[in-house]
Design a protein around this motif. Structure first.
Motif, PDB file in Angstrom:
ATOM      1  N   TYR A   1       0.850  -1.186   0.000  1.00 30.79           N
ATOM      2  CA  TYR A   1       0.000   0.000   0.000  1.00 30.79           C
ATOM      3  C   TYR A   1       0.887   1.237   0.000  1.00 30.79           C
ATOM      4  CZ  TYR A   1      -3.266   3.561   1.629  1.00 30.79           C
ATOM      5  OH  TYR A   1      -4.011   4.707   1.754  1.00 30.79           O
TER       6      TYR A   1
ATOM      7  N   THR B   1      -6.369  -6.539   2.059  1.00 32.52           N
ATOM      8  CA  THR B   1      -5.270  -5.963   2.825  1.00 32.52           C
ATOM      9  C   THR B   1      -5.093  -4.485   2.480  1.00 32.52           C
ATOM     10  OG1 THR B   1      -4.208  -8.123   2.871  1.00 32.52           O
ATOM     11  CG2 THR B   1      -2.821  -6.223   3.378  1.00 32.52           C
TER      12      THR B   1
ATOM     13  N   LYS C   1      -5.208  -1.322   5.114  1.00 29.55           N
ATOM     14  CA  LYS C   1      -4.105  -0.359   5.245  1.00 29.55           C
ATOM     15  C   LYS C   1      -4.594   1.059   4.944  1.00 29.55           C
ATOM     16  CE  LYS C   1      -0.720  -3.412   5.780  1.00 29.55           C
ATOM     17  NZ  LYS C   1       0.661  -3.708   5.793  1.00 29.55           N
ATOM     18  N   HIS C   2      -5.475   1.157   3.969  1.00 34.27           N
ATOM     19  CA  HIS C   2      -6.012   2.463   3.577  1.00 34.27           C
ATOM     20  C   HIS C   2      -6.791   3.073   4.751  1.00 34.27           C
ATOM     21  CE1 HIS C   2      -7.432   5.516   0.828  1.00 34.27           C
ATOM     22  NE2 HIS C   2      -8.701   5.209   1.051  1.00 34.27           N
TER      23      HIS C   2
ATOM     24  N   GLN D   1      -6.655   2.280   7.916  1.00 32.94           N
ATOM     25  CA  GLN D   1      -5.769   2.560   9.048  1.00 32.94           C
ATOM     26  C   GLN D   1      -4.928   3.804   8.788  1.00 32.94           C
ATOM     27  OE1 GLN D   1      -3.703  -1.109  10.181  1.00 32.94           O
ATOM     28  NE2 GLN D   1      -5.375  -1.529  11.615  1.00 32.94           N
ATOM     29  N   TYR D   2      -4.545   3.991   7.541  1.00 32.04           N
ATOM     30  CA  TYR D   2      -3.803   5.212   7.209  1.00 32.04           C
ATOM     31  C   TYR D   2      -4.664   6.455   7.466  1.00 32.04           C
ATOM     32  CZ  TYR D   2      -1.819   9.030   4.617  1.00 32.04           C
ATOM     33  OH  TYR D   2      -1.346  10.272   4.289  1.00 32.04           O
TER      34      TYR D   2
ATOM     35  N   HIS E   1      -4.976   7.008  11.321  1.00 31.53           N
ATOM     36  CA  HIS E   1      -3.841   6.772  12.218  1.00 31.53           C
ATOM     37  C   HIS E   1      -3.557   7.909  13.209  1.00 31.53           C
ATOM     38  CE1 HIS E   1      -1.386   8.952   9.236  1.00 31.53           C
ATOM     39  NE2 HIS E   1      -0.553   9.156  10.235  1.00 31.53           N
TER      40      HIS E   1
ATOM     41  N   TYR F   1      -1.681  -3.879  12.778  1.00 28.92           N
ATOM     42  CA  TYR F   1      -1.967  -4.790  11.669  1.00 28.92           C
ATOM     43  C   TYR F   1      -1.186  -6.095  11.837  1.00 28.92           C
ATOM     44  CZ  TYR F   1      -1.872  -6.947   7.122  1.00 28.92           C
ATOM     45  OH  TYR F   1      -1.964  -7.874   6.114  1.00 28.92           O
TER      46      TYR F   1
END
Ligand SMILES: Nc1ncnc2c1ncn2[C@@H]1O[C@H](COP(=O)(O)OP(=O)(O)O)[C@@H](O)[C@H]1O
Ligand SMILES: [Mg+2]
Length: 377
Positions: free
Chosen positions: A15, A52, A56-57, A59-60, A63, A70
């Motif tokens: 990512y 996945t 990640k997106h 969580q980004y 954040h 993760y």
């Protein structure tokens, strides 16, 4: 949080931030809403669709507000592996230099594990030298620590179906009970084997039944992927007509990883203008590269399995595979033989079963390149 630039605008692993992430607006919004409402979510889809990436997106995007953890548990085989992976994930969630990072480090150290550093990534790896029966107690310690934090925690556990393979048979029930009591930790579970994940989360007799919101992940919307591809080429001063982008999406059946892979090659292999000839040439090269692997796959199948796989590849989406018309069209054997073959092809992940929007079952070949290679035979 900073990302390195990918080597082309079409990365096929990892990512690289919102700039290299196509669409998923509705799913992103749903996930964020769930998290803000304190609900855990389960993402279910076949491999390489973008589970996945979506985790990640999200969580980004969150954040700053949440502690984002993760953990990919695909390589784990036991409860202790699971513990080690969770602990490593916690340790890697926040940079060590920050206040929170230091707090996390000293907490993990207080549990007296061995900490080593990955030679390639430099990331710390936690491993506990304990008896299997102490595992649950240590996992409780980790969760208790997360419970005490001022910031809420988003804990993503990727390839969650893996816990079904652990020798500790009661892990699923124990984990469910433990997790249920947490108030500061929200989970995102994700899994690549829809039938296992659905069994875990949608079967009333299993511990995780209805404990989360199920979010099935479909392929990315055709038009928005098309627009995205055109834009990415344009950003690099390359031209591609919308028809050509559509051809590439058709050939890869819109399966995210394969779309990215083909676009990546086309990006590298093209001059200023991307034509049909250019992408077809790159597509053929991809098939050639994989040929030896595909021949190996074929050698490992029985005659019946291979015949059925060929039929499914030709059909693209194969409906009613035991029907008279399907059997006649592809000159297959009896429906009993087909059922036997389909089960083993599915088990070996050559094909997957899915329901369409109308609720009808169909089968498709898992690996798009393999499908195209078979079609070219
Ligand atoms: N929304 C997206 N936009 C662009 N590329 C994506 C997107 N989602 C995933 N990818 C790419 O596709 C590849 C496969 O996606 P991944 O998230 O690993 O699938 P899964 O977890 O479902 O197996 C990723 O490595 C990433 O490069
Ligand atoms: Mg994944």
């Amino acid at each position: 949080m900073k990302f390195k630039n990918p080597s082309t605008p079409f990365p096929s692993v990892g990512y690289f931030g919102p700039e290299y992430f196509c669409d998923r607006k509705v799913e992103t919004e749903t996930l964020i809403k769930n998290i803000e409402g304190g609900l855990s979510t389960t993402l279910v889809a076949i491999r390489r669709i973008g589970k996945t990436g979506l985790i990640k997106h999200v969580q980004y995007l969150l954040h700053d507000k949440y502690i984002c953890i993760y953990a990919d548990i695909l390589p784990t085989e036991t409860g202790i592996d699971f513990l080690n992976t969770l602990a490593s994930a916690i340790l890697n969630s926040v940079p060590e230099k920050t206040g929170l990072g230091q707090k996390i480090w000293s907490f993990i150290k207080s549990l007296r594990p061995v900490i080593t550093f990955d030679k390639l990534s430099g990331e710390p790896n936690v491993s506990f030298n304990i008896q299997p029966k102490e595992t649950t107690h240590q996992i409780e310690n980790l969760f208790e620590f997360l419970e005490q934090q001022d910031r809420r925690v988003i804990f993503a556990v990727d390839e969650f179906q893996q816990i079904l393979d652990y020798p500790e048979k009661s892990m699923e029930a124990w984990l469910r009970t433990t997790i249920q009591q947490l108030q500061n930790v929200i989970f995102i579970y994700s899994g690549s084997q829809p039938h296992l994940m659905n069994e875990m989360f949608a079967n009333p007799s299993n511990p995780f039944f209805r404990s989360t919101v199920l979010l099935p992940l479909e392929k990315i919307n055709f038009e928005s992927y098309q627009a995205y591809i055109i834009q990415k080429f344009k950003d690099s001063k390359k031209e591609i007509e919308s028809q050509v982008a559509a051809e590439m999406l058709d050939w890869t059946t819109g399966h995210t990883y394969f779309v990215q892979l083909l676009c990546n090659r086309v990006f590298i292999g093209s001059k200023r203008v991307v034509t049909t000839e250019v992408w077809q040439n790159e597509a053929l090269k991809l098939l050639k590269e994989q040929e030896i692997i595909f021949l190996g796959y074929r050698d490992n199948l029985t005659r019946e399995q291979w015949k059925l796989l060929k039929a499914i590849a030709q059909a693209g989406k194969a409906y009613s595979i035991t029907s008279k018309s399907f059997i006649r069209e592809y000159a297959l054997g009896s429906s009993a033989t087909i059922i036997r073959s389909v089960n083993s092809l599915e088990k070996k992940s050559f094909i997957y079963m899915q329901y369409d929007a109308e609720g009808n079952r169909f089968y498709s070949v898992y690996d798009v390149l393999f499908q195209r290679w078979i079609q070219n035979l």
